[in-house]
Design a protein around this motif. Structure first.
Motif, PDB file in Angstrom:
ATOM      1  N   PHE A 150       0.803  -1.224   0.000  1.00  0.00           N
ATOM      2  CA  PHE A 150       0.000   0.000   0.000  1.00  0.00           C
ATOM      3  C   PHE A 150       0.839   1.279   0.000  1.00  0.00           C
ATOM      4  O   PHE A 150       0.282   2.372   0.087  1.00  0.00           O
ATOM      5  CB  PHE A 150      -0.908   0.019   1.237  1.00  0.00           C
ATOM      6  CG  PHE A 150      -2.034  -0.965   1.198  1.00  0.00           C
ATOM      7  CD1 PHE A 150      -3.333  -0.560   1.007  1.00  0.00           C
ATOM      8  CD2 PHE A 150      -1.794  -2.328   1.347  1.00  0.00           C
ATOM      9  CE1 PHE A 150      -4.379  -1.461   0.986  1.00  0.00           C
ATOM     10  CE2 PHE A 150      -2.819  -3.244   1.319  1.00  0.00           C
ATOM     11  CZ  PHE A 150      -4.120  -2.808   1.133  1.00  0.00           C
ATOM     12  N   HIS A 151       2.158   1.153  -0.099  1.00  0.00           N
ATOM     13  CA  HIS A 151       3.036   2.303   0.081  1.00  0.00           C
ATOM     14  C   HIS A 151       2.621   3.508  -0.760  1.00  0.00           C
ATOM     15  O   HIS A 151       2.593   4.649  -0.276  1.00  0.00           O
ATOM     16  CB  HIS A 151       4.492   1.932  -0.268  1.00  0.00           C
ATOM     17  CG  HIS A 151       5.099   0.958   0.681  1.00  0.00           C
ATOM     18  ND1 HIS A 151       4.652  -0.334   0.805  1.00  0.00           N
ATOM     19  CD2 HIS A 151       6.131   1.080   1.553  1.00  0.00           C
ATOM     20  CE1 HIS A 151       5.377  -0.979   1.711  1.00  0.00           C
ATOM     21  NE2 HIS A 151       6.284  -0.147   2.176  1.00  0.00           N
ATOM     22  N   ASP A 152       2.315   3.285  -2.033  1.00  0.00           N
ATOM     23  CA  ASP A 152       2.059   4.404  -2.957  1.00  0.00           C
ATOM     24  C   ASP A 152       0.570   4.725  -3.120  1.00  0.00           C
ATOM     25  O   ASP A 152       0.223   5.648  -3.860  1.00  0.00           O
ATOM     26  CB  ASP A 152       2.657   4.078  -4.331  1.00  0.00           C
ATOM     27  CG  ASP A 152       4.173   3.912  -4.266  1.00  0.00           C
ATOM     28  OD1 ASP A 152       4.810   4.650  -3.494  1.00  0.00           O
ATOM     29  OD2 ASP A 152       4.715   3.042  -4.985  1.00  0.00           O
ATOM     30  N   ARG A 153      -0.284   3.987  -2.439  1.00  0.00           N
ATOM     31  CA  ARG A 153      -1.716   4.264  -2.546  1.00  0.00           C
ATOM     32  C   ARG A 153      -2.074   5.548  -1.819  1.00  0.00           C
ATOM     33  O   ARG A 153      -1.508   5.867  -0.761  1.00  0.00           O
ATOM     34  CB  ARG A 153      -2.507   3.103  -1.915  1.00  0.00           C
ATOM     35  CG  ARG A 153      -2.486   1.814  -2.701  1.00  0.00           C
ATOM     36  CD  ARG A 153      -3.550   1.768  -3.769  1.00  0.00           C
ATOM     37  NE  ARG A 153      -4.898   1.891  -3.206  1.00  0.00           N
ATOM     38  CZ  ARG A 153      -5.621   0.885  -2.717  1.00  0.00           C
ATOM     39  NH1 ARG A 153      -5.104  -0.349  -2.715  1.00  0.00           N
ATOM     40  NH2 ARG A 153      -6.837   1.082  -2.263  1.00  0.00           N
ATOM     41  N   GLU A 154      -3.026   6.300  -2.355  1.00  0.00           N
ATOM     42  CA  GLU A 154      -3.526   7.476  -1.643  1.00  0.00           C
ATOM     43  C   GLU A 154      -4.449   7.025  -0.523  1.00  0.00           C
ATOM     44  O   GLU A 154      -5.253   6.108  -0.690  1.00  0.00           O
ATOM     45  CB  GLU A 154      -4.277   8.405  -2.590  1.00  0.00           C
ATOM     46  CG  GLU A 154      -3.380   9.199  -3.515  1.00  0.00           C
ATOM     47  CD  GLU A 154      -4.146  10.303  -4.234  1.00  0.00           C
ATOM     48  OE1 GLU A 154      -5.246  10.690  -3.763  1.00  0.00           O
ATOM     49  OE2 GLU A 154      -3.656  10.771  -5.272  1.00  0.00           O
ATOM     50  N   LEU A 155      -4.345   7.704   0.617  1.00  0.00           N
ATOM     51  CA  LEU A 155      -5.176   7.344   1.758  1.00  0.00           C
ATOM     52  C   LEU A 155      -6.660   7.372   1.406  1.00  0.00           C
ATOM     53  O   LEU A 155      -7.439   6.533   1.861  1.00  0.00           O
ATOM     54  CB  LEU A 155      -4.913   8.316   2.913  1.00  0.00           C
ATOM     55  CG  LEU A 155      -3.760   7.963   3.852  1.00  0.00           C
ATOM     56  CD1 LEU A 155      -3.450   9.132   4.757  1.00  0.00           C
ATOM     57  CD2 LEU A 155      -4.111   6.736   4.672  1.00  0.00           C
TER      58      LEU A 155
END
Length: 277
Positions: A150-155
């Protein structure tokens, strides 16, 4: 997954924790918009202990955690590891206390990794940049909470349960010795509830963390807490071990609930039952 630790000590060091309580609350009164919310609350949490505050809606549970975390004025009523809360500078308090609120503000457009990295702010010099150790701490807690992908996913694109785990990851990355968890599992499915609480408990045992939490699920609260505090009408009405607090009589009195309490392997299990007609 070890808890993230600061490179240098804050104002309150963990070695001091053995001699003093992690949290000491004495005669805490809080009024919000003129309405009394807490009316003379006393609470002690020993270093390394897990204490869960329970109570019906409107009892003041979240307000108590906000006061302990320094988010509400509580002049002279709250001490953290022997130091009056108001004597701690914001940066020093952030090295001691990490909070997971029920509904944290989610910055627009921020990635999961950048949000978790905010937990390292107390250790970064003004106008400075995060160190390799800070980056490693953020990666470590994300991996430990099953968020490695999930590192690059937007919250904003995450589900409620996924966000809740990210909020906990930021708190763990902070490396504080006291965790304030306000309904930390309310948005999680039962599997992730267990994963999150087992992780918190393991870190508590392995790294000497102290946990002060609020929970609505009484059975789960009783499974993990060393002690419980029942808050109602802005005051403490019962305190003790889960078996001492989670009784049918107390829950009927303060929750107005009809329940059956069954003894489990790790604590009492509270089962709601329909009242007799």
């Amino acid at each position: 997954m070890p808890a993230a630790r600061p490179a240098d000590g804050g104002a309150v060091r963990s070695s001091d924790a053995a001699a003093v309580a992690a949290v000491e609350v004495r005669d805490l009164h809080v009024r919000l918009d003129g309405t009394p919310i807490l009316a003379g609350v006393d609470l002690t949490v020993a270093a390394g202990e897990w204490v869960t505050v329970i109570g019906p809606n409107g009892a003041g549970k979240s307000t108590l955690l906000r006061a302990v975390g320094g988010l509400l004025p509580a002049s002279g009523a709250v001490s953290l590891f022997g130091t009056p809360s108001e004597a701690l500078r914001r940066r020093d308090r952030a090295r001691v206390v990490a909070t997971v609120a029920q509904s944290p503000v989610v910055p627009a457009g921020m990635s999961v990794f950048d949000y978790v990295l905010l937990g390292r702010t107390p250790y970064i010099a003004p106008l400075g940049r995060e160190s390799t150790a800070d980056l490693a701490a953020a990666h470590e807690v994300l991996d430990g909470l099953d968020l490695a992908g999930f590192h690059d996913r937007e919250l904003a694109t995450l589900s409620g349960g996924e966000r809740q785990r990210v909020f906990l990851a930021r708190a763990l990355a902070q490396g504080a010795t006291l965790l304030l968890l306000d309904e930390p599992i309310s948005a999680l499915d039962i599997g992730h509830q267990q994963e999150v609480l087992e992780l918190v408990d393991r870190l508590r045992r392995e790294h000497g963390l102290t946990v002060l939490a609020t929970m609505h699920d009484l059975s789960i609260a009783g499974e993990y807490a060393d002690r419980m505090v029942l808050l109602a009408e802005g005051r403490v009405v019962a305190a003790g071990t889960p078996r001492e607090v989670l009784t049918e009589q107390l829950l009927a009195t303060w929750y107005r609930a009809t329940v059956r309490v069954v003894d489990g392997d790790h604590g009492p299990l509270v089962v709601p039952i329909r009242p007799r007609r």
